[in-house]
Design a protein around this motif. Structure first.
Motif, short mmCIF file in Angstrom:
data_model
loop_
_atom_site.label_atom_id
_atom_site.label_comp_id
_atom_site.label_asym_id
_atom_site.label_seq_id
_atom_site.Cartn_x
_atom_site.Cartn_y
_atom_site.Cartn_z
N ASP A 195 0.78 -1.03 0.17
CA ASP A 195 -0.09 -0.01 -0.24
C ASP A 195 0.52 1.36 -0.08
OD1 ASP A 195 1.25 0.27 2.31
OD2 ASP A 195 -0.81 0.08 3.09
N GLY A 196 2.10 1.05 -0.01
CA GLY A 196 3.00 1.91 -0.44
C GLY A 196 3.49 2.60 1.03
N LEU A 197 3.13 2.00 2.22
CA LEU A 197 3.86 2.21 3.81
C LEU A 197 4.65 1.06 4.29
CD1 LEU A 197 0.30 4.24 4.85
CD2 LEU A 197 2.41 4.81 4.25
N PHE A 241 1.19 6.80 7.97
CA PHE A 241 2.56 6.57 7.55
C PHE A 241 2.55 6.58 10.07
CE2 PHE A 241 6.86 5.80 9.37
CZ PHE A 241 7.05 4.46 8.58
N VAL A 242 2.78 7.26 10.06
CA VAL A 242 3.02 7.70 11.47
C VAL A 242 2.02 7.33 12.73
CG1 VAL A 242 3.16 9.50 13.42
CG2 VAL A 242 4.78 9.14 11.67
N SER A 243 0.60 7.21 11.48
CA SER A 243 -0.50 6.46 12.24
C SER A 243 -0.77 5.02 12.74
CB SER A 243 -2.42 7.12 11.88
OG SER A 243 -2.17 6.22 10.02
N LEU A 244 0.28 4.73 11.72
CA LEU A 244 -0.14 3.13 11.80
C LEU A 244 1.38 2.70 12.93
CD1 LEU A 244 -0.06 2.35 7.93
CD2 LEU A 244 -1.42 1.93 9.54
N GLU A 247 4.52 4.27 17.54
CA GLU A 247 5.53 4.61 18.52
C GLU A 247 6.97 5.34 18.50
OE1 GLU A 247 6.49 1.40 15.35
OE2 GLU A 247 4.76 1.94 16.42
N LEU A 248 6.21 6.00 16.69
CA LEU A 248 7.24 7.43 16.61
C LEU A 248 6.37 8.72 16.84
CD1 LEU A 248 7.63 5.72 12.35
CD2 LEU A 248 9.04 5.54 14.42
N ALA A 249 7.61 9.68 16.76
CA ALA A 249 7.71 10.75 17.30
C ALA A 249 7.84 11.20 16.24
CB ALA A 249 8.82 10.95 18.29
N PHE A 250 6.65 12.34 15.55
CA PHE A 250 6.38 12.86 14.20
C PHE A 250 6.27 13.97 14.79
CE2 PHE A 250 3.16 14.25 11.33
CZ PHE A 250 4.14 14.05 10.22
N HIS A 251 7.55 15.08 14.10
CA HIS A 251 7.30 16.38 14.21
C HIS A 251 6.98 16.96 12.46
CE1 HIS A 251 9.47 16.33 18.16
NE2 HIS A 251 9.93 15.05 17.65
N VAL A 252 6.50 18.20 12.30
CA VAL A 252 5.96 18.82 11.58
C VAL A 252 7.12 20.45 11.64
CG1 VAL A 252 5.00 19.65 9.48
CG2 VAL A 252 4.42 17.54 10.91
N PHE A 253 7.74 20.37 10.95
CA PHE A 253 8.81 21.62 10.67
C PHE A 253 8.17 22.70 9.44
CE2 PHE A 253 11.46 19.07 12.64
CZ PHE A 253 10.86 19.50 13.93
N ASP A 254 8.27 24.32 9.86
CA ASP A 254 8.51 25.13 8.69
C ASP A 254 9.67 25.16 7.66
OD1 ASP A 254 7.12 27.43 7.09
OD2 ASP A 254 8.76 28.38 8.27
#
Length: 103
Positions: free
Chosen positions: A32-34, A62-65, A68-75
Motif C-alpha cells: 500500500d506504499g507504506l 505512516f505515523v498513524s500506523l 511508537e514514532l514521534a512525528f515532528h512537522v517543521f516550517d
C-alpha cells in the motif's frame, strides 16, 4: 511496459538522477506504499510543512500506523536544511538513549 532493468529518478537531496532497480519498483507496487516497522522500533519522523516531494498526509498516515514514532512537522520544504539544529536537538537524546552516542 518495462519489466526489468532500471528506472531513473531525480534525487532531490543529491541534485542528480539515479537508477532504481525495476525489482524495487515492482516490490513497492505490491504494497500500500507504506513500509511496516517492527512494533519494538522507536524513532523520529520529520516532515516539512511546505514539502512538495512527499505529501504531508503520507507521513501522517505512516505515523498513524506506528504510534511508537514521534512525528515532528517543521516550517520548511523537503530538505529541511534550515531546521538542522532543531532536528539535532531532538535526534541527539534519542541516539544517546539507544546507545549510539556515549552518555
Amino acid at each position: 511496459e518495462q519489466r526489468e532493468g532500471e528506472l531513473w529518478f531525480d534525487h532531490t537531496a543529491l541534485c542528480t538522477r539515479m537508477p532504481l532497480s525495476y525489482d524495487a519498483f515492482e516490490d513497492a507496487r505490491l504494497t500500500d506504499g507504506l513500509p511496516r516497522l517492527p512494533d519494538t522500533l522507536s524513532g523520529l519522523v520529520f516532515h516539512g510543512s511546505r514539502d512538495e516531494t512527499v505529501p504531508l498526509e503520507d507521513s501522517r498516515r505512516f505515523v498513524s500506523l506506528h504510534p511508537e514514532l514521534a512525528f515532528h512537522v517543521f516550517d520548511g520544504d523537503h530538505r529541511l536544511h534550515d531546521q538542522c539544529e532543531t532536528m539535532w536537538a531532538l535526534v541527539e537524546p534519542e541516539l544517546r538513549r539507544w546507545g549510539v552516542l556515549p552518555g
